[in-house]
Structure formats: structure tokens, C-alpha cells
Design an enzyme around this catalytic site. Structure first.
Site, PDB file in Angstrom:
ATOM      1  N   THR A 198     -14.844  77.441 104.959  1.00 29.23           N
ATOM      2  CA  THR A 198     -13.921  78.672 104.564  1.00 29.23           C
ATOM      3  C   THR A 198     -13.019  78.784 105.706  1.00 29.23           C
ATOM      4  O   THR A 198     -11.954  79.297 105.260  1.00 29.23           O
ATOM      5  CB  THR A 198     -14.994  79.938 104.191  1.00 29.23           C
ATOM      6  OG1 THR A 198     -15.631  80.199 105.405  1.00 29.23           O
ATOM      7  CG2 THR A 198     -16.205  79.509 103.163  1.00 29.23           C
ATOM      8  N   VAL A 246      -9.416  83.328 104.360  1.00 31.48           N
ATOM      9  CA  VAL A 246      -9.817  83.767 103.180  1.00 31.48           C
ATOM     10  C   VAL A 246     -11.141  83.212 102.558  1.00 31.48           C
ATOM     11  O   VAL A 246     -10.849  82.098 101.716  1.00 31.48           O
ATOM     12  CB  VAL A 246      -8.595  83.919 102.015  1.00 31.48           C
ATOM     13  CG1 VAL A 246      -7.681  84.853 102.428  1.00 31.48           C
ATOM     14  CG2 VAL A 246      -7.930  82.337 101.889  1.00 31.48           C
ATOM     15  N   HIS A 247     -12.286  83.324 102.839  1.00 38.23           N
ATOM     16  CA  HIS A 247     -13.307  82.660 102.692  1.00 38.23           C
ATOM     17  C   HIS A 247     -13.765  82.520 101.352  1.00 38.23           C
ATOM     18  O   HIS A 247     -14.048  81.817 100.646  1.00 38.23           O
ATOM     19  CB  HIS A 247     -14.685  83.342 103.382  1.00 38.23           C
ATOM     20  CG  HIS A 247     -14.168  83.564 105.049  1.00 38.23           C
ATOM     21  ND1 HIS A 247     -14.502  82.586 105.954  1.00 38.23           N
ATOM     22  CD2 HIS A 247     -13.740  84.618 105.600  1.00 38.23           C
ATOM     23  CE1 HIS A 247     -13.889  83.306 107.195  1.00 38.23           C
ATOM     24  NE2 HIS A 247     -13.614  84.438 106.955  1.00 38.23           N
ATOM     25  N   ASP A 248     -13.668  83.804 100.583  1.00 38.57           N
ATOM     26  CA  ASP A 248     -14.287  84.021  99.302  1.00 38.57           C
ATOM     27  C   ASP A 248     -13.540  83.313  98.303  1.00 38.57           C
ATOM     28  O   ASP A 248     -14.175  83.129  97.224  1.00 38.57           O
ATOM     29  CB  ASP A 248     -14.435  85.668  99.094  1.00 38.57           C
ATOM     30  CG  ASP A 248     -15.494  86.590 100.195  1.00 38.57           C
ATOM     31  OD1 ASP A 248     -16.284  85.551 100.500  1.00 38.57           O
ATOM     32  OD2 ASP A 248     -15.054  87.557 100.125  1.00 38.57           O
TER      33      ASP A 248
END
Length: 321
Positions: A198, A246-248
């Protein structure tokens, strides 16, 4: 038929990007949103989810309040990372829609029962609510088509402690319960997106400018520009450059199309006792701890994903004005 998806999030900035991205996908039916304490307190997460949905004209999606605290440890939040309201410098309009009277744990159970064998679970915050749902219904894992989790750090440093990632740190007991609950032959192995992947999703000022140029003067572009500016500043202050991980959104894209990611099987456990290693995710790929109970996401075309994210957000901005 659209894919039914139940989202569990602690809506800060990258959760917001993931939610908005999901709203652009006509092939997805978001059956509900569980609001989890993490980046900000549960009440603020609920407010953010309701505000984004109202902005996008999607008040048909129920927002379920979750537990205000982790299973065992005191709650810690991340206003330094996501701003006092979880949306950086952006101040969303206050929603008039009320949250659902059904709490997040019961909502998980209802969604899994209603959409048995088809439901995709996407957990991009601490796993408190899912753990509570599993206590209510230990067979919930058998009713999911798949579960995708954003969390953990595998072969890279943590982002909250030297060895542990934020979602795991907020509620390590919940994470341990979730991974143990899915460690059964009649349940799908969760797909786990850790920091090693991520943190390759680097949203830059150039991406933000592309969004602003493609959706000029729109509310979505305006809010996200203000939110991302705070996120850029936080990462820069941490010595990571003027960018934002921006992991999600990566986890959201994997949830909808697992084939776009490479994976490897592992047995995943969460350290609960170590003075220096609490909340560390230990991934055994050699069978020393037991048979695999997850599939670790090890790679994806993040450049294509970032382009897709920017384009989708721009389309959303233009569509709703």
C-alpha cells in the site's frame, strides 16, 4: 448482478478516497458501511460517512455506528495524520441523514446472512467491529465470498511503531481474533494488503492537480484538494516527501478484482505480548505456525490503480457538480 460489498472503515482521508471510488463503480452494491473508531472517534467516522454519502446522493446506503473503543486497549486516534475531523483541511457539510439504528457488528452479521456466499467484506480500519460480529456469529466467515483487509507490515517497517501498522496497533486483539476466526477450511482466506504494497500507492500533487483540472470547481475536487493537502503536509513532516500513501483505495480495488494483485499464502498471527513488538503481524510462509490462513497481497500495478482512482474521482466530481 452488482457485487454486494460491506465496507468497514475509520473514515480518514484515504478511507474517503476508497469510499468515493467505490461509489463510482456501477458493478458494486454497497450494502452498508460500518463506522470504526481509529483515525478519528466513532462519532466523527459516522459523520464523515454520512456527509460523503449525502454529497454523492447515496443516502440509500446505511451507515452503522460501531464500537467507540477497541476490545481491550484505550482508543488512540490519528488527528495528526488526518486532521481534527478526519478530512484534513476539508470541512464537509453536516449531513442531515441519520445513521442506522443497527450497530456495526449486527450489520456485519445481517449482510453476511442476506448475501450468503456472495458478500465481499472490505475492512480498511481497525478490526474491532468485525471481531465483535464474529463473537455474535462464529460461522460468519463461511458466508463470505471473500474478505479483504488493509493492515499489517510484511518485510517493511511499521508506520506507527517500528514494526507495526496503524490498524493493527489500534486494536491488535481484534485483529488476532479475526485471523483466528478465518483459520478454518470452510472459510475463504482473507486477502491482506500490508504496507509493503500500500505504501507504493503514492498520491502526489500531480495527481491532485489532474483531479482538479478534470473536475474544475466541483465540490468533490475542492474537498479532496483540501484533504490531500493536509495529508501531503503530514507525510512531508514525517520525512517521506510531499506525497501521500493512499492505502485504502488499493484494498478497495483488490476487493473488487483480486486477480489484479499477486498474492502468496501465509499463516498470519498478531503479536499481543511483546514490549517492543505488540501489534506486529507475523507472516509465516513456511508452515512453522500452521497451514496458511491468509493470502498476502505482494504486488499490483499501482501506477494503473492511481490513474484509475484519479479518473474515477474526476468523473464523480463532474457528475455531482
Amino acid at each position: 448482478m452488482p457485487t454486494p460489498l460491506f465496507l468497514d472503515c475509520d473514515t480518514g482521508i484515504d478511507d474517503s478516497l476508497a469510499l468515493l471510488y467505490l461509489l463510482t463503480r456501477p458493478d458494486v452494491e454497497i450494502t452498508g458501511i460500518a463506522s470504526t473508531a481509529g483515525n478519528v472517534a466513532t462519532d466523527t467516522v459516522v459523520e464523515n460517512n454520512l456527509a460523503w454519502l449525502e454529497l454523492c446522493g447515496r443516502t440509500d446506503i446505511p451507515v452503522h455506528p460501531g464500537s467507540p473503543v477497541p476490545l481491550v486497549t484505550p482508543l488512540r486516534t490519528a488527528e495528526d495524520t488526518h486532521g481534527p475531523h478526519g478530512t484534513g483541511y476539508a470541512r464537509l457539510a453536516t449531513a442531515v441523514t441519520a445513521p442506522s439504528p443497527v450497530d456495526a457488528a449486527h450489520a456485519w452479521c445481517r449482510a453476511a446472512s442476506t448475501h450468503a456466499d456472495r458478500l465481499v467484506g472490505l475492512a480498511i480500519g481497525p478490526l474491532t467491529n468485525l471481531a465483535l460480529a464474529l463473537r455474535l456469529d462464529p460461522d460468519l466467515p463461511t458466508r463470505l465470498d471473500r474478505l479483504v483487509i488493509m493492515g499489517g507490515a510484511f518485510g517493511v517497517p511499521g508506520n506507527t511503531t517500528p514494526v507495526a501498522e496503524w490498524n493493527m496497533v489500534v486494536d491488535p486483539e481484534a485483529a488476532a481474533e479475526v485471523f483466528a476466526a478465518f483459520d478454518r477450511p470452510d472459510a475463504p482466506d482473507p486477502l491482506v494488503c500490508g504496507l509493503d504494497v500500500t505504501e507504493q500507492m503514492s498520491f502526489t500533487p500531480a495527481h491532485a492537480q489532474r483531479l482538479a483540472d478534470a473536475a474544475p470547481g466541483t465540490r468533490v475536487a475542492g474537498y479532496l484538494t483540501d484533504a490531500l493537502r493536509f495529508y501531503f503536509e503530514f507525510h512531508d513532516a514525517q520525512g517521506e516527501g510531499y506525497q501521500a500513501f493512499v492505502h485504502d483505495p488499493l484494498a478497495a480495488m483488490v476487493a473488487l478484482d483480486p486477480d489484479r494483485a499477486s498474492t502468496t499464502p501465509a499463516h498470519l498471527a498478531v503479536e499481543l505480548e511483546g514490549a517492543l513488538t505488540r501489534a506486529m503481524t507475523v507472516a509465516d510462509r513456511r508452515g512453522m505456525l500452521g497451514a496458511p490462513n491468509v493470502r498476502l497481497v505482494t504486488g499490483a500495478d499501482v501506477d494503473a490503480m492511481l490513474d484509475e482512482l484519479v479518473d474515477a474521482l474526476a468523473r464523480l466530481g463532474v457528475a455531482i457538480g
